[in-house]
Write an enzyme that holds these catalytic residues in place. Structure first.
Site, mmCIF file in Angstrom:
data_model
loop_
_atom_site.group_PDB
_atom_site.id
_atom_site.type_symbol
_atom_site.label_atom_id
_atom_site.label_comp_id
_atom_site.label_asym_id
_atom_site.label_seq_id
_atom_site.Cartn_x
_atom_site.Cartn_y
_atom_site.Cartn_z
ATOM 1 N N ARG A 179 0.847 -1.200 0.000
ATOM 2 C CA ARG A 179 0.000 0.000 0.000
ATOM 3 C C ARG A 179 0.880 1.247 0.000
ATOM 4 O O ARG A 179 1.306 1.730 1.046
ATOM 5 C CB ARG A 179 -0.931 -0.011 1.213
ATOM 6 C CG ARG A 179 -1.951 -1.126 1.161
ATOM 7 C CD ARG A 179 -2.809 -1.199 2.407
ATOM 8 N NE ARG A 179 -3.488 0.074 2.689
ATOM 9 C CZ ARG A 179 -4.462 0.197 3.579
ATOM 10 N NH1 ARG A 179 -4.858 -0.847 4.286
ATOM 11 N NH2 ARG A 179 -5.033 1.355 3.787
ATOM 12 N N ASP A 197 2.231 5.067 -0.217
ATOM 13 C CA ASP A 197 1.746 6.317 0.362
ATOM 14 C C ASP A 197 1.510 7.366 -0.719
ATOM 15 O O ASP A 197 1.888 7.193 -1.890
ATOM 16 C CB ASP A 197 2.767 6.857 1.369
ATOM 17 C CG ASP A 197 2.938 5.950 2.579
ATOM 18 O OD1 ASP A 197 1.996 5.211 2.894
ATOM 19 O OD2 ASP A 197 4.023 5.987 3.198
ATOM 20 N N ARG A 200 11.173 5.407 3.507
ATOM 21 C CA ARG A 200 11.517 6.836 3.467
ATOM 22 C C ARG A 200 12.227 7.275 4.744
ATOM 23 O O ARG A 200 13.079 8.164 4.717
ATOM 24 C CB ARG A 200 10.264 7.648 3.219
ATOM 25 C CG ARG A 200 9.694 7.429 1.802
ATOM 26 C CD ARG A 200 8.260 7.880 1.702
ATOM 27 N NE ARG A 200 8.115 9.261 2.090
ATOM 28 C CZ ARG A 200 6.998 9.809 2.568
ATOM 29 N NH1 ARG A 200 5.910 9.049 2.711
ATOM 30 N NH2 ARG A 200 6.952 11.069 2.888
#
Length: 282
Positions: A59, A61, A217
């Site tokens: 999923r 972002d 990230r």
């Protein structure tokens, strides 16, 4: 009433995440899942009461891209053939018609009948992401600015590579994840490597059995601090050992990140892999 087993389809797709609020469907927001499910309903001519629910491998972002996303959807048997029309293959027809309905920033690359036991999320053994950075203003390409992070200071790729070694293996990545109630933050980081390409672009390749929210990230942001000399090589390992979010770790911008590939076991191991993945790790 006789139960009719639905047909499970595997869909391979790619998208530019710039204009999407991530993968997951959200009311009044444009998302990849929302667009894909609407296109499936249109192309397969499903009635409003017929549920259309896709499940993806990762999923992504808001702002994150994908070249190798994988999803599955369960549909009533026969609807794919009914949509085939003049094409030789019903699955080829579905690819063409879905891409005819979808906007051009998301493309369906392949549709096939999923093997028995296949689950796009739980059957996956690993996901591979790539993060791209340019740290030389003279090398910034305006045509790729939406997919590459422009960094204003020079980065030491060798130092980032050395610092990454302390993060490999099965670990609790709570320091690099946004916690979700009831969710584990234990993951197995299989690879984290850095390379400066002949073009001057820096490429980080990150592969794990799974990722928690903002993990890639956060790892990139932490290692950038090492690369520009603000933190020592030992710092990422110290952050990991603390098992809590550090305000010193900056989450890198979403647009530099792309989901490149999802790895699955052989067909006869898909169901067992899904069962293994569902077990909570502590």
């Amino acid at each position: 009433m006789e139960f009719v087993q639905p047909l499970r389809l595997r869909l391979d797709l790619a998208y530019d995440g710039s204009a999407f609020h991530g993968w997951a469907a959200q009311p009044a927001l444009r998302t990849v899942q929302g667009e894909l499910e609407a296109a499936l309903r249109t192309v397969l001519r499903l009635p409003p009461e017929q549920p259309v629910s896709t499940v993806c491998a990762g999923r992504t972002d808001t702002g994150v891209h994908a070249r190798g996303q994988v999803a599955h959807v369960d549909v009533p048997p026969g609807v794919v053939e009914e949509a085939a029309g003049r094409f030789d293959s019903a699955h080829d027809a579905l690819v063409r018609r879905l891409n005819g309905v979808l906007d051009t920033d998301v493309r369906v690359r392949r549709v096939v009948a999923a093997p028995v036991g296949f689950d796009a999320r739980f059957s996956a053994r690993w996901r591979r992401y790539v993060y791209r950075i340019v740290d030389d203003p003279g090398l910034v390409d305006p045509l790729t600015r939406g997919h590459v992070l422009e960094w204003p200071r020079a980065l030491d790729v060798e130092a980032m590579t050395e610092a990454s070694r302390a993060l490999l293996g099965e670990r609790d990545f709570a320091s690099f994840c946004k916690r979700r109630e009831g969710a584990t933050t234990v993951r197995t980081l299989l690879a984290l490597s850095w390379a400066r390409l002949p073009s001057g672009e820096i490429k980080a390749t990150v592969r794990a059995d799974a990722f928690c929210h903002s993990m890639v990230r956060s790892l990139v942001g932490c290692l950038i601090a090492v690369g520009e000399g603000r933190q020592p090589v030992s710092w990422p390992g110290e952050v990991l050992a603390a098992s809590r979010r550090s305000p010193s770790v900056v989450v890198a911008a979403a647009h530099g990140l792309t989901l490149e590939e999802v790895g699955y076991p052989p067909d006869d191991e898909l169901a067992a892999q899904a069962e293994l993945t569902r077990r909570r790790r502590d």
